[in-house]
Every structure is written in structure tokens, then in C-alpha cells.
Scaffold this motif. Sequence first.
Motif, PDB file in Angstrom:
ATOM      1  N   GLU A   9      55.032  89.782 -11.680  1.00 20.85           N
ATOM      2  CA  GLU A   9      54.648  89.515 -10.291  1.00 20.85           C
ATOM      3  C   GLU A   9      53.250  90.029  -9.988  1.00 20.85           C
ATOM      4  N   PRO A  22      66.622  82.674 -11.276  1.00 19.78           N
ATOM      5  CA  PRO A  22      66.033  83.099 -10.012  1.00 19.78           C
ATOM      6  C   PRO A  22      66.537  84.448  -9.520  1.00 19.78           C
ATOM      7  N   THR A  65      56.753  75.049 -10.073  1.00 14.82           N
ATOM      8  CA  THR A  65      57.144  75.838  -8.906  1.00 14.82           C
ATOM      9  C   THR A  65      57.795  74.940  -7.856  1.00 14.82           C
ATOM     10  N   ARG A  74      60.683  81.845   2.176  1.00  9.49           N
ATOM     11  CA  ARG A  74      61.116  82.914   1.282  1.00  9.49           C
ATOM     12  C   ARG A  74      60.351  84.190   1.589  1.00  9.49           C
ATOM     13  N   GLY A 129      64.039  80.039  -6.967  1.00 11.40           N
ATOM     14  CA  GLY A 129      62.846  80.265  -7.767  1.00 11.40           C
ATOM     15  C   GLY A 129      62.668  81.729  -8.146  1.00 11.40           C
ATOM     16  N   LYS A 130      61.808  81.975  -9.129  1.00 14.40           N
ATOM     17  CA  LYS A 130      61.515  83.333  -9.598  1.00 14.40           C
ATOM     18  C   LYS A 130      60.075  83.663  -9.248  1.00 14.40           C
ATOM     19  N   TYR A 131      59.857  84.808  -8.616  1.00 11.30           N
ATOM     20  CA  TYR A 131      58.507  85.233  -8.281  1.00 11.30           C
ATOM     21  C   TYR A 131      57.735  85.607  -9.542  1.00 11.30           C
ATOM     22  N   THR A 165      60.044  88.472   0.631  1.00  7.37           N
ATOM     23  CA  THR A 165      60.428  89.559  -0.258  1.00  7.37           C
ATOM     24  C   THR A 165      59.986  90.875   0.359  1.00  7.37           C
ATOM     25  N   SER A 195      56.872  80.779  -6.538  1.00 10.55           N
ATOM     26  CA  SER A 195      58.313  80.719  -6.793  1.00 10.55           C
ATOM     27  C   SER A 195      58.525  79.686  -7.890  1.00 10.55           C
ATOM     28  N   ASN A 232      52.547  76.434  -1.387  1.00 11.34           N
ATOM     29  CA  ASN A 232      52.879  77.451  -0.391  1.00 11.34           C
ATOM     30  C   ASN A 232      51.906  77.314   0.786  1.00 11.34           C
TER      31      ASN A 232
END
Length: 327
Positions: free
Chosen positions: A161, A197, A234, A301, A208-210, A303, A137, A238
Motif C-alpha cells: 500500500e 480482497p 482495478t 470505499r 478490491g485489494k488496496y 479505510t 482497489s 477513482n
Amino acid sequence: MSEPKMKKPFVGAGILATLALFTLASAMAGQYTVDTKADWERWSYPGGGVVEITPDGWVEVKSVEKNINACLDASTYTYVWRDGRKYTGGIRGAKLRSNPSDAPNVIDGDTTTFWAPDPEDPLEKWVIEIDLGRLVSATKIRLIFAADREPFPEFKIYTSEGIEKYVGTRLKLLDYELVWQTVRPNTQHIFELELDPGTDLHGDPLVGKYLQYVKIFFTRKVADAGLAEVEVITLGNNIALGTFDRGGWIRSGSPTPPTSNIFDGLAWTHWMCSLYGDDWLPRGSWFLWDLGCAFWVDTIRMTCKYRKIVNCDTFFEGFRMLSLIHI
């Protein structure tokens, strides 16, 4: 008369990125001495870099950092692509680019080293592509140009991604998104791009942006330019990625594909389950996940990728999330 069978929508859950963005809690009040090897063997502790025993017998509790540069440890991550081949993060496609031997300098954390393309090479080779080795992210991308050289005046920045796009009828190329291009000559030695984001299905802002891959095209030649560093900032480490290394585990009512796909750090793998509303427990639409250690967590987070069945697009629009700490 028998009850009619219902068509069952499916949804694939991709990366469930659990970000522990605070330092691990540790007790500093006392000092404990362990006298024998047997005493050490009776004590269990999580692996995966959370707790380490130094050669001289000290117990160190590691921290989970916020706002990290994901490029610095990209080469420590490995993964298996769809074709079954194993890849390691770092500089990608260097052999196809200009001056490939110096390309790793842009992710070594040292601003005194740099990459400079060969002026004799065509612009198509004036490219740097970075594989972070896992999905992150990201909040910003920073380019640091060599201090004693002219900064690159024109460039384009793309991110991906890791999802592929079709070339004809086959999936071949990474689907890159253009996130920046210069509209006037750049004169800065440090260039920062704040990443958008985006929003969720309801229009609420995301965090954040993946992305996993970054590609930078330099679109105008300059004789004395050098790129010292590319930084992808980031949200933080994680902690989902180290689940198994810490002795954690995951179970679910729908084990195929493997439920562990939700924390493998890859956008193209997933866990799939049926959506049954209130019948989620007997129908297997659940998973139970042990991180292997207790953390202070400030961001989770998730998705989802949908699977289209009988003209029905489905997402995880409703779910329950519970947490438990064993004391």
C-alpha cells in the motif's frame, strides 16, 4: 466539584476512495451553438478532464471507466513522499535492476515490446517494481510474457500500500506482502492472479485489494524469456483524486491534519478527528466534501488507520454518510 476530563480516542482516516464506475450522464438530445467569446465566458463547467472544449468548438463529456489497467497511466501521477521529495509513478528502482532501459516496456500497453533481464546478471537483479502513483482497489494482476519467447517459469509477486516498515529503529523499506509464488514451473504466456480482497472488522468481504506498488521477483533463470506487460486491473477510475481540479472543495470541524488527505491517493497520509459519539457536530468530528461535479457513483470505499492512546485502539466503527445533489 469540577467534571473530570475524559481521555479522547483518536482515529486517522486514510484514503476515502470514491469510485464512479459508470459513464458520466450527458444529454444527447440537442445541439447548442455558442456564437461569441463572451457567451463561452458566461458558461462555467467542471475541469479535471470531466468536460473538455475541443479546438473546433465541440463540448465533450468524458467517461469514467470501470475495470481499468492502472499501469497504463501510472506515469501521470505525482506525489510527495514523507521526506519531502516528489515522485512520479512508473518503473521504480530501475537503475538497480537488470536491463533497466527496457523496463518501461512492461507498462506501455504494447505486447510486442518486452523486458528481458541480462542472463549474466545475478537473480537479485531479475526484478520488476512498479509504482502506480496512487492507491488503487485492485482485483487482479496479469503478467503477459513475450509471445515468441519462453515464459518465466518461476516468480514471486508482492504488493504494498505504501506503508513503510522498520529497519532497526527507523522506517526505511516498503512493507511488501507476498500474494503469489509459483509452486510448479509456469508454462503460460498469460498469467492471471485474482487478488484476495480480504474482509472488514466484522468479517464482511471488501471490494478490491488496496495497493500502490507491485514487485515481481523472477527466481529461476531462463535464457530466452521476456516480460511484455504487467497489468493491474482495478475497479475503475477513482473520482476522488480529481476533486480540486474540478473546482471541488472540502471543509471539516477538525482541519489538522488537512482533511484533503482523505482523497490524495496516499495510504500514509490521513485526517484525524476525535470520537465523541452524538456530540460529533460541536466537537468537529465531521467533514463536508464537494466533488466539484455530479456523478453516478456505485462504490465508496474508506479505510481507517487507528492511533493507539491509553491502550485504546479506535476505528471508525460508526458513522453517518449523507449525499446531496444541487439542482
